[in-house]
Design an enzyme around this catalytic site. Sequence first.
Site, PDB file in Angstrom:
ATOM      1  N   ARG A 266       0.872  -1.178   0.000  1.00 30.32           N
ATOM      2  CA  ARG A 266       0.000   0.000   0.000  1.00 30.32           C
ATOM      3  C   ARG A 266       0.906   1.223   0.000  1.00 30.32           C
ATOM      4  O   ARG A 266       1.952   1.232   0.662  1.00 30.32           O
ATOM      5  CB  ARG A 266      -0.909   0.032   1.235  1.00 30.32           C
ATOM      6  N   GLU A 295      -3.823   8.033  -4.712  1.00 27.30           N
ATOM      7  CA  GLU A 295      -4.065   7.380  -6.010  1.00 27.30           C
ATOM      8  C   GLU A 295      -5.296   7.981  -6.663  1.00 27.30           C
ATOM      9  O   GLU A 295      -6.271   8.242  -5.961  1.00 27.30           O
ATOM     10  CB  GLU A 295      -4.256   5.871  -5.803  1.00 27.30           C
ATOM     11  N   HIS A 317      -1.320   0.772  -9.757  1.00 27.40           N
ATOM     12  CA  HIS A 317      -1.998  -0.168  -8.846  1.00 27.40           C
ATOM     13  C   HIS A 317      -2.565  -1.340  -9.657  1.00 27.40           C
ATOM     14  O   HIS A 317      -3.778  -1.532  -9.747  1.00 27.40           O
ATOM     15  CB  HIS A 317      -3.106   0.518  -8.031  1.00 27.40           C
TER      16      HIS A 317
HETATM   17  P1  NAD Z   1      -1.245 -11.250   4.745  1.00 27.38           P
HETATM   18  O1  NAD Z   1      -2.083 -10.731   5.853  1.00 27.38           O
HETATM   19  O2  NAD Z   1      -1.322 -12.708   4.376  1.00 27.38           O
HETATM   20  O3  NAD Z   1       0.311 -10.901   4.996  1.00 27.38           O
HETATM   21  C1  NAD Z   1       0.748  -9.696   5.515  1.00 27.38           C
HETATM   22  C2  NAD Z   1       1.908  -9.994   6.457  1.00 27.38           C
HETATM   23  O4  NAD Z   1       2.495  -8.757   6.864  1.00 27.38           O
HETATM   24  C3  NAD Z   1       1.482 -10.728   7.733  1.00 27.38           C
HETATM   25  O5  NAD Z   1       2.223 -11.925   7.888  1.00 27.38           O
HETATM   26  C4  NAD Z   1       1.804  -9.742   8.847  1.00 27.38           C
HETATM   27  O6  NAD Z   1       2.248 -10.369  10.048  1.00 27.38           O
HETATM   28  C5  NAD Z   1       2.915  -8.930   8.208  1.00 27.38           C
HETATM   29  N1  NAD Z   1       3.148  -7.655   8.889  1.00 27.38           N
HETATM   30  C6  NAD Z   1       2.306  -6.894   9.622  1.00 27.38           C
HETATM   31  N2  NAD Z   1       2.943  -5.810  10.115  1.00 27.38           N
HETATM   32  C7  NAD Z   1       4.222  -5.889   9.681  1.00 27.38           C
HETATM   33  C8  NAD Z   1       5.370  -5.077   9.860  1.00 27.38           C
HETATM   34  N3  NAD Z   1       5.338  -3.962  10.596  1.00 27.38           N
HETATM   35  N4  NAD Z   1       6.512  -5.467   9.257  1.00 27.38           N
HETATM   36  C9  NAD Z   1       6.592  -6.587   8.509  1.00 27.38           C
HETATM   37  N5  NAD Z   1       5.529  -7.414   8.323  1.00 27.38           N
HETATM   38  C10 NAD Z   1       4.360  -7.068   8.901  1.00 27.38           C
HETATM   39  O7  NAD Z   1      -1.648 -10.352   3.479  1.00 27.38           O
HETATM   40  P2  NAD Z   1      -1.377 -10.664   1.937  1.00 27.38           P
HETATM   41  O8  NAD Z   1      -2.519 -11.408   1.356  1.00 27.38           O
HETATM   42  O9  NAD Z   1      -0.012 -11.216   1.797  1.00 27.38           O
HETATM   43  O10 NAD Z   1      -1.426  -9.163   1.363  1.00 27.38           O
HETATM   44  C11 NAD Z   1      -0.497  -8.177   1.825  1.00 27.38           C
HETATM   45  C12 NAD Z   1      -0.921  -6.798   1.370  1.00 27.38           C
HETATM   46  O11 NAD Z   1      -0.645  -6.653  -0.011  1.00 27.38           O
HETATM   47  C13 NAD Z   1      -2.424  -6.515   1.474  1.00 27.38           C
HETATM   48  O12 NAD Z   1      -2.777  -6.103   2.771  1.00 27.38           O
HETATM   49  C14 NAD Z   1      -2.618  -5.407   0.457  1.00 27.38           C
HETATM   50  O13 NAD Z   1      -2.491  -4.153   1.082  1.00 27.38           O
HETATM   51  C15 NAD Z   1      -1.470  -5.606  -0.523  1.00 27.38           C
HETATM   52  N6  NAD Z   1      -1.930  -6.014  -1.869  1.00 27.38           N
HETATM   53  C16 NAD Z   1      -1.699  -5.184  -2.930  1.00 27.38           C
HETATM   54  C17 NAD Z   1      -2.105  -5.569  -4.193  1.00 27.38           C
HETATM   55  C18 NAD Z   1      -1.860  -4.697  -5.404  1.00 27.38           C
HETATM   56  O14 NAD Z   1      -2.634  -4.754  -6.351  1.00 27.38           O
HETATM   57  N7  NAD Z   1      -0.807  -3.918  -5.423  1.00 27.38           N
HETATM   58  C19 NAD Z   1      -2.761  -6.789  -4.401  1.00 27.38           C
HETATM   59  C20 NAD Z   1      -2.966  -7.604  -3.284  1.00 27.38           C
HETATM   60  C21 NAD Z   1      -2.561  -7.206  -2.020  1.00 27.38           C
END
Ligand code: NAD
Length: 368
Positions: A266, A295, A317
């Site tokens: 994000r 965005e 995005h």
């Molecule tokens: P997820 O919840 O499976 O994984 C996120 C991980 O980040 C978790 O293991 C959590 O413990 C960890 N985390 C939390 N705080 C942290 C910190 N301070 N430092 C390091 N790690 C930390 O989520 P996911 O399915 O892997 O998705 C991750 C993120 O990717 C989503 O929340 C979304 O914002 C983003 N995303 C973006 C797109 C895009 O189109 N660009 C698409 C999908 C997801």
Amino acid sequence: MSKRIRVFATCDIGEAIDLLRKRGYEVEVYPHPEAPPKSLVVEKVKSGIDGLITTLRDVIDAEVFEAGKATLKVVAQFAVGFDNINRADANRYKVPFTHTADVLTEATAEFAFFMMGTLARKMWTAEHLTRENQWGFWHPYLPFLGDEVTGKTVAVIGTGRIGLAFMKKCVGFDMNILCYDPAYENHAFVKTIEEINELRHSRGLVKEKAWIKYVPFEEALHDADFVSVHVPLLREGESATPTYHLFNEETLKLMKSTAYLVNTSRGPVVDEAALARALRENWIAGAALDVYEQEPLPADSPLRDPAIADRCRLMPHFASAARITRLSTDPDKGMAGRCAQGLIDVLDGNYGGDVTKMPYVVNKEGFK
Ligand code: NAD
């Protein structure tokens, strides 16, 4: 005759809308590609809808839940991230909200990987050279060189669904992996990757055996050639380890001057003013971004500075924007299908009406 279930979708999600209509739901879709103004969302919710389909562009907070007090039963988010939905407000108003985890994991991870390669091998700059007819000669190192990805060390910040999928791609490129996650360390996954690395080495596929380990944040940034970010956006007060501006002047300075940053998580996870400075002043070698603090990216963003264009890739995005991932109506394949199924589970009272048992509901804690 019982009242028809009414749903408002803040944007079109393709054939999944027909699927809902075939079930007898009355579905209204906001007809424009831009997000509707919040006042319109509030008005639609107030008009007595049962379900609301949202995207990351819609701010869903107490104002929306208050408007839906009489009828709103579910918010179905077309994304895995849900930082646009106020979880505490949803719980206070006892409205479950769903998301589309898993089905976009591989698409997002591969896009992050491709961004990393595009950035490091200067593919955008190289194509411009060709298109603008500036390709005057073949030369060992002029006009510029890129950096290999193969065999390098990558730091994966956030080892949840997408972080792990990203690492799987890195293994095929013989990369060493530094993992960092303050809340979730998957040691079984690390062991599996170690076994694969061992096999690749013992069967002669690679000369040097690659490695993988969990390390503290500072060490990950300090030792990596590439840093890929896969965390949710968590603001102050939402987590003991918030991710808002996790990458700032101080932490960017921990990275090697030859290292590259890739962010598909994000936008607000990276302080863009600090990053633009880091690129201008060569604290790091480059960055590839898919997400931004605002965005679409504003016309006057410092990230658009032509002086850093050769080392700053900017995507709209787009990481989950692949055909099947976005639009398949199969809940095990597409965000549209999973979004519709999350909505149906709540509205049709599947799982005995117990939201804590519904797989796509996020805020289960609000119903225990
Ligand atoms: P997820 O919840 O499976 O994984 C996120 C991980 O980040 C978790 O293991 C959590 O413990 C960890 N985390 C939390 N705080 C942290 C910190 N301070 N430092 C390091 N790690 C930390 O989520 P996911 O399915 O892997 O998705 C991750 C993120 O990717 C989503 O929340 C979304 O914002 C983003 N995303 C973006 C797109 C895009 O189109 N660009 C698409 C999908 C997801």
